[in-house]
Design a protein around this motif. Sequence first.
Motif, PDB file in Angstrom:
ATOM      1  N   GLY A 141       0.849  -1.181   0.000  1.00  0.00           N
ATOM      2  CA  GLY A 141       0.000   0.000   0.000  1.00  0.00           C
ATOM      3  C   GLY A 141       0.886   1.232   0.000  1.00  0.00           C
ATOM      4  O   GLY A 141       2.108   1.132   0.174  1.00  0.00           O
ATOM      5  N   GLY A 142       0.285   2.377  -0.261  1.00  0.00           N
ATOM      6  CA  GLY A 142       1.061   3.617  -0.275  1.00  0.00           C
ATOM      7  C   GLY A 142       2.028   3.670  -1.442  1.00  0.00           C
ATOM      8  O   GLY A 142       3.103   4.270  -1.364  1.00  0.00           O
ATOM      9  N   SER A 143       1.645   3.093  -2.572  1.00  0.00           N
ATOM     10  CA  SER A 143       2.553   2.951  -3.711  1.00  0.00           C
ATOM     11  C   SER A 143       2.463   4.126  -4.681  1.00  0.00           C
ATOM     12  O   SER A 143       1.469   4.843  -4.727  1.00  0.00           O
ATOM     13  N   ASP A 200      -3.353  -3.039   2.519  1.00  0.00           N
ATOM     14  CA  ASP A 200      -4.109  -1.945   3.157  1.00  0.00           C
ATOM     15  C   ASP A 200      -5.539  -1.831   2.638  1.00  0.00           C
ATOM     16  O   ASP A 200      -6.353  -1.144   3.250  1.00  0.00           O
ATOM     17  N   PHE A 215      -7.229   4.222  -7.129  1.00  0.00           N
ATOM     18  CA  PHE A 215      -5.984   4.769  -6.570  1.00  0.00           C
ATOM     19  C   PHE A 215      -5.085   5.437  -7.608  1.00  0.00           C
ATOM     20  O   PHE A 215      -4.113   6.092  -7.241  1.00  0.00           O
ATOM     21  N   LYS A 219      -1.947   8.986  -7.713  1.00  0.00           N
ATOM     22  CA  LYS A 219      -0.561   8.811  -8.180  1.00  0.00           C
ATOM     23  C   LYS A 219      -0.304   9.646  -9.425  1.00  0.00           C
ATOM     24  O   LYS A 219       0.708   9.461 -10.107  1.00  0.00           O
ATOM     25  N   ALA A 256      -4.455  -3.878  -4.575  1.00  0.00           N
ATOM     26  CA  ALA A 256      -3.669  -3.083  -3.618  1.00  0.00           C
ATOM     27  C   ALA A 256      -2.315  -2.737  -4.220  1.00  0.00           C
ATOM     28  O   ALA A 256      -1.747  -3.505  -5.010  1.00  0.00           O
ATOM     29  N   ALA A 257      -1.801  -1.562  -3.841  1.00  0.00           N
ATOM     30  CA  ALA A 257      -0.481  -1.107  -4.283  1.00  0.00           C
ATOM     31  C   ALA A 257      -0.337  -1.193  -5.805  1.00  0.00           C
ATOM     32  O   ALA A 257       0.643  -1.723  -6.329  1.00  0.00           O
TER      33      ALA A 257
HETATM   34  O1  LIG Z   1      -0.832   1.943  -3.001  1.00  0.00           O
HETATM   35  C1  LIG Z   1      -2.022   2.069  -3.296  1.00  0.00           C
HETATM   36  O2  LIG Z   1      -2.436   1.992  -4.461  1.00  0.00           O
HETATM   37  C2  LIG Z   1      -3.039   2.255  -2.208  1.00  0.00           C
HETATM   38  O3  LIG Z   1      -2.435   2.485  -0.958  1.00  0.00           O
HETATM   39  C3  LIG Z   1      -3.931   1.065  -2.120  1.00  0.00           C
HETATM   40  O4  LIG Z   1      -3.211  -0.074  -1.862  1.00  0.00           O
END
Ligand SMILES: O=C(O)[C@H](O)CO
Length: 398
Positions: A141-143, A200, A215, A219, A256-257
């Motif tokens: 997560g947090g990617s 996450d 997500f 980004k 996720a991520a």
């Molecule tokens: O990294 C991400 O895309 C978000 O935290 C969901 O995992």
Amino acid sequence: MKFAIAPDSFKNCMTAREAAEAIRSGLATVFPDAEYEMVPMADGGEGTVQALVDATGGALRQAEVLDPLQRPALATYGLLGADGDATGDASTAVIEMAAASGIGFVDESTENPLIATTYGTGQLIRAALDDGARRIIIGIGGSATNDGGAGMAEALGVRFLDARGNAIKRGGGALSQLSVIDTAGLDPRLESTEILIASDVDNPLTGPQGASAVFGPQKGATPAMVSQLDASLAHYAAIINSQLGRDVAQMPGAGAAGGLGAGLLAFTNAQMKSGVEIVAQTVRLAQRAADADYCITGEGGIDAQTQYGKTPMGVAKAVRQGNPSIGVIALAGHVGGDIGPLYDLGIDAIFGIVPGATTLEQALAAGPRNLARTAENVARLIAISGNQSSNNMPNNHL
Ligand SMILES: O=C(O)[C@H](O)CO
């Protein structure tokens, strides 16, 4: 009197261990002779490596990796101590994908999920295997990425080829050119390595709830990029299904991520689990709290979302397993509305630690002091409730 102290980190303020120390110092002003079982916790997100290393007497390690934009970077991961190692021989590694491929590596001027890669996360996994890891806990997560974990797999030996047999470029955008996945060079050590994914979110890989749609924008993906990335990941998932026989697209957590969840499920024997459950099992929280009178947990913020797998909820569940009568008390920097369900789910009482109106900056600076003072007040309540052991009664405080 025994306390199990099992908080998460307080973001931008205290690591989980520092939070646990602050809580202990507050409780100890009232109960200096009590027994304190210190169990720094995490839920698979930021702080998981540090918490698990601290809780098990492990060690931090560093590896040279490529960041999401393929620039050299140093990333930290952890090797657990024998204390908390389910293998019994200190061969569990813990990785946060964000340490190599996280959003913190890019800013508004450089973010680009079409080209960002999880290659560095694969390098971290390889470094852990080189260290002898036979079990890897990976928090995802947090990617900054949206490549379905293809970069991660490439770093571990998988080749992603176009119709002419040439390697495609790294990043989610190029996956639309994928024709053949060649796993012949995949690191054979993965076959016998247990991988636990602490995710996450539980979004699928593709579609309206998928990695790109939900997500991608955070980004830097524009609406056009979101469509392109979603189509690329759908194509990638279809090839994984037809060539590897694994249907990962709609698995919970595959998105996720940026789809790293899907990549781990497709190319390794990884299992997706609740992050806080993985951490609780690894540090043997239930066993360590089995004879405790109270468990004090906490996190920077507690609100209605806490019930969905956040640390205080996971802690309450774990400690109640073998000790249903334990009192569970949660302390938080910020307490949101609608925390009612948390009481029904096993947290007995929740206290905010900030004494009055203040700026965020001041609250963060005073965090350890506020946490210790609130813990002292919790102890004072316990002392007057009559549940204390008479040996531990601090006369001067009553
Ligand atoms: O990294 C991400 O895309 C978000 O935290 C969901 O995992």
